[in-house]
Scaffold this motif. Structure first.
Motif, mmCIF file in Angstrom:
data_model
loop_
_atom_site.group_PDB
_atom_site.id
_atom_site.type_symbol
_atom_site.label_atom_id
_atom_site.label_comp_id
_atom_site.label_asym_id
_atom_site.label_seq_id
_atom_site.Cartn_x
_atom_site.Cartn_y
_atom_site.Cartn_z
ATOM 1 N N ARG A 1 38.539 34.902 44.921
ATOM 2 C CA ARG A 1 37.161 34.443 45.445
ATOM 3 C C ARG A 1 36.372 35.600 45.152
ATOM 4 N N ALA A 2 36.533 36.777 45.692
ATOM 5 C CA ALA A 2 35.842 38.004 45.339
ATOM 6 C C ALA A 2 35.480 38.121 43.980
ATOM 7 N N PHE A 3 36.683 38.011 43.210
ATOM 8 C CA PHE A 3 36.525 38.414 41.698
ATOM 9 C C PHE A 3 35.595 37.273 40.946
ATOM 10 N N PRO B 1 38.377 43.647 41.841
ATOM 11 C CA PRO B 1 39.587 43.035 42.326
ATOM 12 C C PRO B 1 40.103 42.029 41.723
ATOM 13 N N SER B 2 41.385 42.162 41.276
ATOM 14 C CA SER B 2 41.777 40.993 40.329
ATOM 15 C C SER B 2 43.525 40.490 40.934
ATOM 16 N N MET B 3 43.660 39.431 40.554
ATOM 17 C CA MET B 3 44.938 38.729 40.807
ATOM 18 C C MET B 3 45.751 38.875 39.447
ATOM 19 N N SER B 4 46.937 39.281 39.360
ATOM 20 C CA SER B 4 47.549 39.399 38.122
ATOM 21 C C SER B 4 48.268 38.012 38.043
ATOM 22 N N THR B 5 47.907 37.199 36.720
ATOM 23 C CA THR B 5 48.632 36.038 36.382
ATOM 24 C C THR B 5 49.847 36.250 35.731
ATOM 25 N N GLY B 6 50.289 37.702 35.570
ATOM 26 C CA GLY B 6 51.454 38.000 35.047
ATOM 27 C C GLY B 6 52.487 38.181 36.294
ATOM 28 N N ALA B 7 53.396 39.268 36.177
ATOM 29 C CA ALA B 7 54.387 39.679 37.086
ATOM 30 C C ALA B 7 54.787 40.853 37.156
#
Length: 467
Positions: A268-270, A405-411
Motif C-alpha cells: 500500500r505504501a509502495f 518499500p517493496s514486496m518481492s514477487t520472487g522468493a
C-alpha cells in the motif's frame, strides 16, 4: 534471489557517480575475501558450499573468532552443502540480537555460454564479472567482511550480531541451510530482525542512480502439478476424450483467472508513492489511486496490470511453466501433465491456492501440490526502527535518490525465518544495472563502484542497529 519492484525508476531523478575507490587497506582485504568466494564454485551438486564456508571461517578465525563463536553445519547426505553461523557477542543482555543472512550457493553457469570464465573474478570496464558477483556473494562477502572488521577493531556492539551463510537457496530440491537452521537450530539464529538480500538499488541506462528499495515481505513460491489420464488408443480413430485437450482446457481456465487484489502495509505504501511520483502517467496514477480505495475496481485493475511487475505485486499469480504429454506420435495420449508455478501473496496458504486450482482445473484433472511446500509468507511490519536508519544513511551515501518499500514477487530464504518469528528486511545499498546485471543469466556483473560504496553503506548500517 531477488525481486525488487523496479517500476517507477524511469520517473525519478538520477545522480552522477563518483569514481570507484579501492585503495584503502580494508578494501584490499575485502576484495581478497570476495574474490575467493566468487571463484569457489558453489553450484549445488557441482561445487561445494562447504569449501566456501570453511574459507570464510578460516578468515574469521584469523581475525580473532574462536571455535565457540563459529558454528559450521551440514548434514551427512549433503556434506558439500554446508553453512556457517558466527556470533559477535553484544554488551547489553537486554538488547535482542540481529542477524545478517546471505546464501553462498549460485545458479549454474556454463563456460561455453559465457564471454569470460564464470568462476574467475574478472575486472573489465568498471565491472567485476563472475557467477555470484551479485547474487548473493556480494552480500555474503560484505557481511563476513563486516564481522571481521568489527573483531579486528575491537568494536563492542550493544546488540549481539549474528551471521548466517547458507546453501541451497537457488535450487528448489536442494538441502536448504536457512530452512534447516529454522527447524533444527532456531535458538542459534534467534534475532529481533534479520537483514537479507532482496533490497538494493538500480542504475538507469545513463549510469546514474535512480532508485533504492527496501524489501519488506515476499511471496511464497509453490509448484503444483496438473495431471490427466486416458486409456488412449490408435490416433487414426480419435475420440472426444483426450488427455491433452482436457489438460489444455484446464490450463486455459488458469490463464483466464485473476486472483483477487490484496495489499500489505508495504505494498500500500509502495503504490501510494508510485501514484505520487511526478512523472507517473496520469492514467496510471489515477488507476492506482482508485485501486487503493477500491481493490475491486476492474477498470483500474486493467490499467495498472498492464505493467507486469505491478500486476504481480497486487495478487497471487499462477502460470504454466512445463508440459509433458503422450507416448507416441501415432497414439492417443494416455497422460498429460503440466507444472503450474504460483507466487502466493503473503497471508494466503498453499492449501487455499490448491483449492482454487482444483476448482479451475475441473473434475477430469488431478491437481497436487509439489514438494517441498513453502511456508506462508508473513509480511514484516514497515517498522520505522528498521527503515529510518536505512533512510538516514542513504541520504548520506546516495543523496537525492528516492527510497521505496517493496514486496518481492520472487522468493528468498527470508520466508523460512519469518515462519519462526524473525522479520526479514532486504537491505538497500548495492546498486545493479537496469537489465538486472546478468543475475541468473549470462555474464553476471557488478559495478566496482557499487560494490565498494554498498559495502561502506551496509557496514555503517549494521553499526547503526548494533550500537
Amino acid at each position: 534471489m531477488r525481486g525488487i519492484g523496479w517500476i517507477v525508476a524511469a520517473a525519478l531523478v538520477g545522480q552522477s557517480l563518483p569514481a570507484a575507490a579501492q585503495t584503502r587497506p580494508d578494501q584490499q582485504a575485502f576484495f581478497a575475501l570476495y574474490k575467493e568466494l566468487v571463484e569457489t564454485n558453489t553450484v549445488v551438486d557441482v561445487g561445494s558450499c562447504t569449501q566456501a564456508r570453511d574459507q570464510v571461517a578460516a578468515r574469521m578465525k584469523a581475525a580473532g573468532y574462536t571455535d565457540q563463536d563459529l558454528t559450521p553445519f551440514s548434514v551427512p547426505d549433503h556434506s558439500r552443502d554446508g553453512g556457517l553461523v558466527a556470533v559477535l557477542k553484544g554488551s547489553d543482555p537486554k538488547a535482542k540480537p540481529m542477524l545478517l543472512l546471505a546464501h553462498i550457493d549460485v545458479v549454474a553457469a556454463k563456460r561455453e555460454d559465457w564471454v569470460r570464465d564464470p568462476f574467475k573474478l574478472i575486472e573489465e570496464g568498471g565491472y567485476y564479472y563472475g557467477r555470484g558477483s551479485v547474487d548473493d556473494k556480494a552480500m555474503a562477502a560484505i557481511w563476513a567482511d563486516a564481522m571481521i572488521r568489527f573483531k579486528q577493531s575491537g568494536y563492542k556492539p550493544k546488540r549481539t550480531i549474528k551471521l548466517a551463510l547458507t546453501c541451497g537457496e537457488e535450487t528448489t530440491y536442494a538441502f536448504n541451510g536457512a530452512e534447516w537452521l529454522a527447524k533444527n537450530q532456531p535458538d542459534l539464529i534467534a534475532a529481533e530482525f534479520a537483514l537479507n538480500e532482496g533490497g538494493g538499488g538500480r542504475y538507469g541506462k545513463d549510469g546514474k542512480r535512480e532508485l533504492l528499495a527496501i524489501q519488506v515481505g515476499e511471496k511464497a513460491a509453490q509448484n503444483f502439478t496438473f495431471t490427466t489420464t486416458n486409456p488412449g488408443g490408435h490416433s487414426s480413430q480419435p475420440v472426444p476424450d483426450n488427455a491433452i485437450y482436457e489438460l489444455a482446457d484446464a490450463l486455459k481456465r488458469v490463464q483466464g483467472y485473476e486472483f483477487p487484489i490484496k495489499f500489505t502495509d508495504t505494498t500500500r505504501a509502495f503504490f501510494g508513492m508510485v501514484a505520487k511520483a511526478p512523472t507517473t502517467p496520469r492514467p496510471m496514477a489515477d488507476a492506482i489511486t482508485s485501486l487503493l480505495a477500491n481493490p475491486n475496481d476492474a477498470a483500474a485493475d486493467r490499467i495498472v496490470s498492464l505493467d507486469k511487475a505491478m500486476h504481480s505485486t497486487l495478487r497471487t499469480t499462477c502460470v504454466a511453466t512445463l508440459l509433458k504429454a503422450g507416448h507416441a506420435e501415432n497414439a492417443l495420449p494416455q497422460s498429460a501433465t503440466a507444472n503450474i508455478n504460483c507466487r502466493i501473496f503473503p497471508g494466503e496458504s498453499v492449501d487455499e491456492t490448491l483449492a482454487k486450482l482444483k476448482e479451475l482445473a475441473g473434475p477430469k484433472v488431478t491437481v497436487t501440490a509439489n514438494m517441498p511446500i513453502r511456508p506462508i509468507g508473513i509480511p514484516p511490519k514497515l517498522d520505522p526502527k528498521i527503515t529510518a536508519p536505512m533512510k538516514t544513511l542513504a541520504d548520506k551515501y546516495f543523496p537525492g535518490v528516492p527510497m521505496l518499500p517493496s514486496m518481492s514477487t520472487g522468493a528468498t530464504d527470508g520466508i523460512f525465518l519469518e515462519a519462526i518469528g524473525i522479520p526479514v528486511y532486504g537491505a538497500p545499498g548495492v546498486f545493479i544495472d537496469s537489465d538486472f546485471s546478468g543475475v541468473h543469466g549470462l555474464n553476471e556483473r557488478i559495478r566496482v563502484e557499487s560494490l565498494y560504496t554498498g559495502r561502506d553503506y551496509l557496514f555503517d548500517l549494521v553499526k547503526a542497529y548494533a550500537g
